[in-house]
Design a protein around this motif. Structure first.
Motif, PDB file in Angstrom:
ATOM      1  N   PRO A  71       0.803  -1.227   0.000  1.00 33.15           N
ATOM      2  CA  PRO A  71       0.000   0.000   0.000  1.00 33.15           C
ATOM      3  C   PRO A  71       0.833   1.274   0.000  1.00 33.15           C
ATOM      4  O   PRO A  71       1.908   1.332   0.602  1.00 33.15           O
ATOM      5  N   HIS A  72       0.324   2.294  -0.688  1.00 32.97           N
ATOM      6  CA  HIS A  72       0.811   3.646  -0.446  1.00 32.97           C
ATOM      7  C   HIS A  72      -0.001   4.210   0.726  1.00 32.97           C
ATOM      8  O   HIS A  72      -0.933   3.549   1.225  1.00 32.97           O
ATOM      9  N   PRO A  73       0.335   5.400   1.231  1.00 36.29           N
ATOM     10  CA  PRO A  73      -0.352   5.898   2.427  1.00 36.29           C
ATOM     11  C   PRO A  73      -1.871   5.957   2.300  1.00 36.29           C
ATOM     12  O   PRO A  73      -2.582   5.678   3.282  1.00 36.29           O
ATOM     13  N   GLY A  74      -2.380   6.292   1.119  1.00 30.87           N
ATOM     14  CA  GLY A  74      -3.830   6.342   0.957  1.00 30.87           C
ATOM     15  C   GLY A  74      -4.475   4.979   1.088  1.00 30.87           C
ATOM     16  O   GLY A  74      -5.535   4.832   1.731  1.00 30.87           O
ATOM     17  N   GLU A  75      -3.863   3.967   0.484  1.00 36.39           N
ATOM     18  CA  GLU A  75      -4.398   2.602   0.598  1.00 36.39           C
ATOM     19  C   GLU A  75      -4.242   2.070   2.019  1.00 36.39           C
ATOM     20  O   GLU A  75      -5.126   1.366   2.528  1.00 36.39           O
ATOM     21  N   ALA A  76      -3.122   2.418   2.658  1.00 36.51           N
ATOM     22  CA  ALA A  76      -2.938   2.027   4.052  1.00 36.51           C
ATOM     23  C   ALA A  76      -4.027   2.639   4.929  1.00 36.51           C
ATOM     24  O   ALA A  76      -4.588   1.979   5.820  1.00 36.51           O
ATOM     25  N   ALA A  77      -4.335   3.908   4.683  1.00 35.53           N
ATOM     26  CA  ALA A  77      -5.373   4.583   5.459  1.00 35.53           C
ATOM     27  C   ALA A  77      -6.721   3.909   5.274  1.00 35.53           C
ATOM     28  O   ALA A  77      -7.488   3.744   6.235  1.00 35.53           O
TER      29      ALA A  77
ATOM     30  N   SER B 295      -8.371   5.010   8.576  1.00 34.89           N
ATOM     31  CA  SER B 295      -7.692   6.180   9.115  1.00 34.89           C
ATOM     32  C   SER B 295      -7.597   7.233   8.011  1.00 34.89           C
ATOM     33  O   SER B 295      -8.454   7.294   7.135  1.00 34.89           O
ATOM     34  N   SER B 296      -6.578   8.053   8.059  1.00 38.00           N
ATOM     35  CA  SER B 296      -6.348   9.062   7.026  1.00 38.00           C
ATOM     36  C   SER B 296      -4.890   9.002   6.591  1.00 38.00           C
ATOM     37  O   SER B 296      -4.014   8.552   7.353  1.00 38.00           O
ATOM     38  N   SER B 297      -4.620   9.470   5.385  1.00 34.56           N
ATOM     39  CA  SER B 297      -3.244   9.493   4.899  1.00 34.56           C
ATOM     40  C   SER B 297      -2.355  10.324   5.811  1.00 34.56           C
ATOM     41  O   SER B 297      -1.196   9.972   6.067  1.00 34.56           O
ATOM     42  N   ALA B 298      -2.898  11.431   6.327  1.00 34.23           N
ATOM     43  CA  ALA B 298      -2.104  12.293   7.204  1.00 34.23           C
ATOM     44  C   ALA B 298      -1.681  11.544   8.464  1.00 34.23           C
ATOM     45  O   ALA B 298      -0.524  11.645   8.905  1.00 34.23           O
TER      46      ALA B 298
ATOM     47  N   GLU C  83       2.070  10.564   9.794  1.00 31.87           N
ATOM     48  CA  GLU C  83       2.542  11.069  11.094  1.00 31.87           C
ATOM     49  C   GLU C  83       3.386  10.025  11.830  1.00 31.87           C
ATOM     50  O   GLU C  83       4.353  10.366  12.507  1.00 31.87           O
ATOM     51  N   ASP C  84       3.006   8.762  11.709  1.00 30.55           N
ATOM     52  CA  ASP C  84       3.747   7.693  12.402  1.00 30.55           C
ATOM     53  C   ASP C  84       3.721   6.455  11.517  1.00 30.55           C
ATOM     54  O   ASP C  84       2.881   5.568  11.671  1.00 30.55           O
ATOM     55  N   ARG C  85       4.650   6.417  10.570  1.00 28.63           N
ATOM     56  CA  ARG C  85       4.653   5.337   9.592  1.00 28.63           C
ATOM     57  C   ARG C  85       5.003   3.990  10.239  1.00 28.63           C
ATOM     58  O   ARG C  85       4.512   2.951   9.807  1.00 28.63           O
ATOM     59  N   GLN C  86       5.851   4.007  11.257  1.00 27.72           N
ATOM     60  CA  GLN C  86       6.172   2.738  11.917  1.00 27.72           C
ATOM     61  C   GLN C  86       4.950   2.168  12.632  1.00 27.72           C
ATOM     62  O   GLN C  86       4.694   0.959  12.575  1.00 27.72           O
ATOM     63  N   GLU C  87       4.211   3.008  13.298  1.00 29.61           N
ATOM     64  CA  GLU C  87       2.985   2.535  13.945  1.00 29.61           C
ATOM     65  C   GLU C  87       2.017   1.993  12.902  1.00 29.61           C
ATOM     66  O   GLU C  87       1.353   0.965  13.117  1.00 29.61           O
ATOM     67  N   ALA C  88       1.936   2.675  11.763  1.00 31.55           N
ATOM     68  CA  ALA C  88       1.026   2.246  10.704  1.00 31.55           C
ATOM     69  C   ALA C  88       1.408   0.880  10.152  1.00 31.55           C
ATOM     70  O   ALA C  88       0.542   0.012   9.944  1.00 31.55           O
ATOM     71  N   ILE C  89       2.702   0.658   9.924  1.00 30.13           N
ATOM     72  CA  ILE C  89       3.078  -0.633   9.348  1.00 30.13           C
ATOM     73  C   ILE C  89       2.886  -1.757  10.357  1.00 30.13           C
ATOM     74  O   ILE C  89       2.479  -2.869   9.997  1.00 30.13           O
TER      75      ILE C  89
END
Length: 294
Positions: A161-167, A172-175, A179-185
């Motif tokens: 995923p890119h940030p939008g797909e991850a969101a 969640s939201s891309s922003a 803000e915390d890419r490690q938490e997101a992954i």
């Protein structure tokens, strides 16, 4: 406090891809890539071109767009077929070594059937990108199928995923992702139980069995349509060759991510970009760099 991830360093593994004198296309793997809905066929062709030029033995495109499902005079090596409405049967008949789904896929009923079919197809490495991720984000049933596949066959599925797909996956939201890419992954790994490539500046890779690793290469010229598609094709190609060359999907993914970003940096150093850097140029630079590593 979040720890600093390790830097990605996978190029030593690429030497395993060196071919013996008697190797043939079967040793390089049969790759099937699925997508290319009407108006989005180029995404699948880009992924296919990357897969072809990075060494897959067969590159087969299951194309949804009828007007694009024919031999490409500019790239006749690609085996382009109109996607069957019987996805499960088509996969069994073709017996792929690796599957990728998502570039230009759309969200039509046939797209959903193909996602169900690949998530139910056992054992082979699977790369999931783009619209396939959005469909999974919107369907608890598809997410359950993904989780079940990973329980049966750990470390055999990668999502990119890119940030939008991850969101969208994390509601969640891309922003917030940025803000915390490690938490997101970490959240994506926990949610999907997959190998996860979170694209963006310093792309991150993690899985249930591997800590977070970051790719330090790359530049803003990569922020253009199609760059993600060629990464999907690159992972697919290296995973296909990895079947006979002792590279697992985690290793193949790391090589492809680093190669993708390094090729873009190499082109910028030559004065190609960052503005106007294209995925097609990057494919050819990736091929050149990969062969230099062998």
């Amino acid at each position: 406090m979040t720890s600093t991830p390790m830097n990605l360093n996978c190029f030593d593994l690429a030497t395993r891809l060196k071919r013996g004198p008697a190797e043939h296309k079967g040793d390089a793997g049969k790759a099937i890539l699925i997508g290319g809905a009407p108006g989005m066929a180029g995404a699948l062709v880009l992924a296919g071109n990357a897969c072809l030029h990075l060494g897959a033995g067969w590159t087969i495109l299951e194309m949804f767009d009828p007007s694009s499902a024919h031999a490409d005079a500019n790239q006749p090596e690609l085996m382009i077929r109109l996607a069957s409405t019987q996805a499960h049967d088509a996969l069994i008949k073709q017996d792929p070594d690796v599957i990728a789904i998502g570039p230009g896929l759309g969200s039509s009923p046939i797209a959903i059937e193909w996602i169900k079919a690949v998530l139910s197809f056992p054992k082979v490495p699977l790369i999931i990108d783009a619209d396939a991720l959005n469909c999974i984000a919107d369907s608890e049933d598809l997410l359950n199928l993904l989780q079940h596949r990973n329980q049966q066959f750990p470390e055999m599925t990668v999502i990119t995923p890119h940030p939008g797909e991850a969101a969208r996956l994390l509601h969640s939201s891309s922003a917030k992702i940025q803000e915390d890419r490690q938490e997101a992954i970490h959240a994506l790994v926990n949610q999907t139980q997959s190998i996860v490539v979170l694209k963006g500046q310093h792309t991150l890779i993690a899985s249930p069995q591997h800590a977070v690793t970051q790719c330090m290469e790359g530049n803003p010229g990569m922020g253009t349509g199609g760059m993600g598609d060629i990464l999907t094709g690159a992972i697919t190609a290296i995973a296909a060759q990895g079947v006979c060359h002792q590279l697992n999907l985690w290793e193949a993914t790391g090589i492809a991510v680093q190669l993708h970003a390094t090729a873009a940096d190499s082109l910028v150093e030559k004065g190609v970009g960052p503005i106007g850097l294209t995925p097609s140029e990057t494919i050819m630079e990736m091929r050149s760099l990969l062969n230099k590593l062998l």
